[in-house]
Motif scaffolding. Structure first.
Motif, PDB file in Angstrom:
ATOM      1  N   LYS A   1      -3.575  18.765 -10.986  1.00  0.00           N
ATOM      2  CA  LYS A   1      -3.788  18.142  -9.677  1.00  0.00           C
ATOM      3  C   LYS A   1      -4.657  16.893  -9.784  1.00  0.00           C
ATOM      4  CE  LYS A   1      -3.413  22.430  -7.078  1.00  0.00           C
ATOM      5  NZ  LYS A   1      -4.150  23.435  -6.307  1.00  0.00           N
ATOM      6  N   VAL A   2      -5.706  16.961 -10.602  1.00  0.00           N
ATOM      7  CA  VAL A   2      -6.614  15.819 -10.741  1.00  0.00           C
ATOM      8  C   VAL A   2      -5.884  14.631 -11.356  1.00  0.00           C
ATOM      9  CG1 VAL A   2      -8.686  14.988 -11.913  1.00  0.00           C
ATOM     10  CG2 VAL A   2      -8.688  17.242 -10.852  1.00  0.00           C
ATOM     11  N   VAL A   3      -5.112  14.874 -12.412  1.00  0.00           N
ATOM     12  CA  VAL A   3      -4.385  13.780 -13.065  1.00  0.00           C
ATOM     13  C   VAL A   3      -3.354  13.185 -12.106  1.00  0.00           C
ATOM     14  CG1 VAL A   3      -2.842  13.185 -14.973  1.00  0.00           C
ATOM     15  CG2 VAL A   3      -4.807  14.649 -15.390  1.00  0.00           C
ATOM     16  N   MET A   4      -2.667  14.020 -11.348  1.00  0.00           N
ATOM     17  CA  MET A   4      -1.689  13.515 -10.381  1.00  0.00           C
ATOM     18  C   MET A   4      -2.371  12.712  -9.267  1.00  0.00           C
ATOM     19  SD  MET A   4       1.370  14.177 -11.319  1.00  0.00           S
ATOM     20  CE  MET A   4       0.843  13.837 -12.970  1.00  0.00           C
ATOM     21  N   MET A   5      -3.569  13.124  -8.874  1.00  0.00           N
ATOM     22  CA  MET A   5      -4.309  12.377  -7.850  1.00  0.00           C
ATOM     23  C   MET A   5      -4.766  11.026  -8.387  1.00  0.00           C
ATOM     24  SD  MET A   5      -6.404  15.379  -5.885  1.00  0.00           S
ATOM     25  CE  MET A   5      -7.173  14.250  -4.742  1.00  0.00           C
ATOM     26  N   ILE A   6      -5.167  10.973  -9.653  1.00  0.00           N
ATOM     27  CA  ILE A   6      -5.544   9.695 -10.271  1.00  0.00           C
ATOM     28  C   ILE A   6      -4.346   8.761 -10.298  1.00  0.00           C
ATOM     29  CG2 ILE A   6      -6.227   8.592 -12.446  1.00  0.00           C
ATOM     30  CD1 ILE A   6      -8.022  11.081 -12.923  1.00  0.00           C
ATOM     31  N   LEU A   7      -3.193   9.280 -10.691  1.00  0.00           N
ATOM     32  CA  LEU A   7      -1.974   8.474 -10.722  1.00  0.00           C
ATOM     33  C   LEU A   7      -1.613   7.975  -9.323  1.00  0.00           C
ATOM     34  CD1 LEU A   7       0.502   7.342 -12.199  1.00  0.00           C
ATOM     35  CD2 LEU A   7       1.614   9.540 -11.796  1.00  0.00           C
ATOM     36  N   ALA A   8      -1.651   8.863  -8.335  1.00  0.00           N
ATOM     37  CA  ALA A   8      -1.323   8.470  -6.959  1.00  0.00           C
ATOM     38  C   ALA A   8      -2.302   7.416  -6.440  1.00  0.00           C
ATOM     39  CB  ALA A   8      -1.332   9.695  -6.043  1.00  0.00           C
ATOM     40  N   ALA A   9      -3.573   7.579  -6.732  1.00  0.00           N
ATOM     41  CA  ALA A   9      -4.582   6.605  -6.294  1.00  0.00           C
ATOM     42  C   ALA A   9      -4.318   5.241  -6.923  1.00  0.00           C
ATOM     43  CB  ALA A   9      -5.984   7.100  -6.652  1.00  0.00           C
ATOM     44  N   TYR A  10      -3.953   5.221  -8.195  1.00  0.00           N
ATOM     45  CA  TYR A  10      -3.666   3.945  -8.854  1.00  0.00           C
ATOM     46  C   TYR A  10      -2.420   3.294  -8.260  1.00  0.00           C
ATOM     47  CZ  TYR A  10      -2.262   0.468 -12.206  1.00  0.00           C
ATOM     48  OH  TYR A  10      -1.861  -0.714 -12.774  1.00  0.00           O
ATOM     49  N   VAL A  11      -1.391   4.075  -7.991  1.00  0.00           N
ATOM     50  CA  VAL A  11      -0.162   3.522  -7.405  1.00  0.00           C
ATOM     51  C   VAL A  11      -0.460   2.926  -6.026  1.00  0.00           C
ATOM     52  CG1 VAL A  11       2.107   4.141  -6.474  1.00  0.00           C
ATOM     53  CG2 VAL A  11       1.421   4.962  -8.731  1.00  0.00           C
ATOM     54  N   ILE A  12      -1.220   3.635  -5.215  1.00  0.00           N
ATOM     55  CA  ILE A  12      -1.571   3.131  -3.884  1.00  0.00           C
ATOM     56  C   ILE A  12      -2.424   1.874  -4.002  1.00  0.00           C
ATOM     57  CG2 ILE A  12      -2.926   3.641  -1.798  1.00  0.00           C
ATOM     58  CD1 ILE A  12      -1.952   6.598  -2.165  1.00  0.00           C
ATOM     59  N   TYR A  13      -3.405   1.887  -4.889  1.00  0.00           N
ATOM     60  CA  TYR A  13      -4.294   0.742  -5.102  1.00  0.00           C
ATOM     61  C   TYR A  13      -3.502  -0.491  -5.532  1.00  0.00           C
ATOM     62  CZ  TYR A  13      -8.112  -1.967  -7.234  1.00  0.00           C
ATOM     63  OH  TYR A  13      -8.993  -2.949  -7.570  1.00  0.00           O
ATOM     64  N   SER A  14      -2.670  -0.341  -6.559  1.00  0.00           N
ATOM     65  CA  SER A  14      -1.936  -1.503  -7.083  1.00  0.00           C
ATOM     66  C   SER A  14      -0.882  -1.991  -6.094  1.00  0.00           C
ATOM     67  CB  SER A  14      -1.309  -1.190  -8.437  1.00  0.00           C
ATOM     68  OG  SER A  14      -0.384  -0.142  -8.333  1.00  0.00           O
ATOM     69  N   THR A  15      -0.237  -1.078  -5.365  1.00  0.00           N
ATOM     70  CA  THR A  15       0.752  -1.482  -4.361  1.00  0.00           C
ATOM     71  C   THR A  15       0.070  -2.236  -3.217  1.00  0.00           C
ATOM     72  OG1 THR A  15       2.137   0.417  -4.922  1.00  0.00           O
ATOM     73  CG2 THR A  15       2.555  -0.650  -2.805  1.00  0.00           C
ATOM     74  N   SER A  16      -1.080  -1.766  -2.797  1.00  0.00           N
ATOM     75  CA  SER A  16      -1.824  -2.447  -1.731  1.00  0.00           C
ATOM     76  C   SER A  16      -2.201  -3.861  -2.148  1.00  0.00           C
ATOM     77  CB  SER A  16      -3.094  -1.672  -1.382  1.00  0.00           C
ATOM     78  OG  SER A  16      -2.781  -0.390  -0.935  1.00  0.00           O
ATOM     79  N   LEU A  17      -2.640  -4.019  -3.389  1.00  0.00           N
ATOM     80  CA  LEU A  17      -3.001  -5.354  -3.862  1.00  0.00           C
ATOM     81  C   LEU A  17      -1.771  -6.253  -4.001  1.00  0.00           C
ATOM     82  CD1 LEU A  17      -5.792  -4.544  -6.453  1.00  0.00           C
ATOM     83  CD2 LEU A  17      -6.035  -5.598  -4.204  1.00  0.00           C
ATOM     84  N   GLU A  18      -0.649  -5.686  -4.393  1.00  0.00           N
ATOM     85  CA  GLU A  18       0.587  -6.478  -4.470  1.00  0.00           C
ATOM     86  C   GLU A  18       1.000  -6.951  -3.082  1.00  0.00           C
ATOM     87  OE1 GLU A  18       2.445  -7.775  -6.942  1.00  0.00           O
ATOM     88  OE2 GLU A  18       0.812  -7.076  -8.228  1.00  0.00           O
ATOM     89  N   LEU A  19       0.900  -6.069  -2.093  1.00  0.00           N
ATOM     90  CA  LEU A  19       1.244  -6.456  -0.728  1.00  0.00           C
ATOM     91  C   LEU A  19       0.285  -7.522  -0.201  1.00  0.00           C
ATOM     92  CD1 LEU A  19       2.139  -2.966   0.790  1.00  0.00           C
ATOM     93  CD2 LEU A  19       3.716  -4.824   0.195  1.00  0.00           C
ATOM     94  N   ALA A  20      -0.990  -7.388  -0.537  1.00  0.00           N
ATOM     95  CA  ALA A  20      -1.987  -8.372  -0.083  1.00  0.00           C
ATOM     96  C   ALA A  20      -1.787  -9.734  -0.741  1.00  0.00           C
ATOM     97  CB  ALA A  20      -3.389  -7.863  -0.371  1.00  0.00           C
ATOM     98  N   SER A  21      -1.202  -9.760  -1.936  1.00  0.00           N
ATOM     99  CA  SER A  21      -1.032 -11.028  -2.645  1.00  0.00           C
ATOM    100  C   SER A  21       0.349 -11.656  -2.425  1.00  0.00           C
ATOM    101  CB  SER A  21      -1.286 -10.835  -4.139  1.00  0.00           C
ATOM    102  OG  SER A  21      -0.344  -9.944  -4.692  1.00  0.00           O
ATOM    103  N   MET A  22       1.206 -11.022  -1.639  1.00  0.00           N
ATOM    104  CA  MET A  22       2.550 -11.554  -1.404  1.00  0.00           C
ATOM    105  C   MET A  22       2.561 -12.957  -0.784  1.00  0.00           C
ATOM    106  SD  MET A  22       4.854  -8.267  -0.354  1.00  0.00           S
ATOM    107  CE  MET A  22       6.339  -9.210  -0.116  1.00  0.00           C
ATOM    108  N   PRO A  23       1.677 -13.278   0.151  1.00  0.00           N
ATOM    109  CA  PRO A  23       1.741 -14.624   0.749  1.00  0.00           C
ATOM    110  C   PRO A  23       1.341 -15.745  -0.214  1.00  0.00           C
ATOM    111  CG  PRO A  23       0.364 -13.158   2.080  1.00  0.00           C
ATOM    112  CD  PRO A  23       0.721 -12.430   0.836  1.00  0.00           C
ATOM    113  N   TYR A  24       0.781 -15.419  -1.358  1.00  0.00           N
ATOM    114  CA  TYR A  24       0.268 -16.428  -2.274  1.00  0.00           C
ATOM    115  C   TYR A  24       1.210 -16.644  -3.456  1.00  0.00           C
ATOM    116  CZ  TYR A  24      -4.051 -15.371   0.229  1.00  0.00           C
ATOM    117  OH  TYR A  24      -4.982 -15.166   1.194  1.00  0.00           O
ATOM    118  N   ASP A  25       1.243 -17.877  -3.937  1.00  0.00           N
ATOM    119  CA  ASP A  25       1.922 -18.153  -5.199  1.00  0.00           C
ATOM    120  C   ASP A  25       1.050 -17.612  -6.320  1.00  0.00           C
ATOM    121  OD1 ASP A  25       4.010 -19.559  -4.031  1.00  0.00           O
ATOM    122  OD2 ASP A  25       2.902 -21.456  -4.070  1.00  0.00           O
TER     123      ASP A  25
END
Length: 144
Positions: free
Chosen positions: A27-51
């Protein structure tokens, strides 16, 4: 990797530990993976308007920090898990004495994971299953 750690009663860092510390490894390893996916996806969405050339330094730093932290965790826990498998099954290092676990984990992660899965699970006797803590049906011995 989480299934292998669970079979060997390792902590989320790939280290041996008491049952209370290893009970929720999957469960802990899966939560770490899920947290990283959410974190990196959020940053990708935040950087979409920029070149890519005009990405604000803060976004670039947060992306770099997240990917570096997840990579370090993955390699650290993979090396520890591989070392635990070698110790439990009395597998000696053959090359790069003292550094074989890190070299193999860095150079061929998929091979290391496949090798550890074969050593810690009896797939000819027990079928492999998806979405389980150990990769085997309930009731299968954890370490074969």
């Amino acid at each position: 990797m989480a299934q292998i750690m669970t079979r060997l009663h390792l902590t989320w860092l790939g280290l041996p530990g008491p049952q209370v510390a290893t009970k929720n490894t999957f469960k802990v390893v899966m939560m770490i993976l899920a947290a990283y996916v959410i974190y990196s996806t959020s940053l990708e969405l935040a950087s979409m308007p920029y070149d890519p050339e005009n990405l604000p330094p803060l976004l670039w730093a947060l992306k770099s920090l997240g990917s570096t932290a997840f990579s370090v965790y993955t390699l650290f826990s993979l090396c520890n898990t591989r070392r635990s498998v070698r110790i439990q099954y009395s597998i000696p290092e053959q090359r790069c004495h003292g550094y074989e676990d890190i070299v193999c984990s860095c150079c061929c992660t998929c091979c290391v994971l496949a090798q550890m899965a074969r050593h810690t699970g009896e797939y000819e006797t027990y079928p492999g299953t998806f979405f389980t803590k150990t990769g085997h049906p309930v009731g299968t011995p954890l370490t074969v």
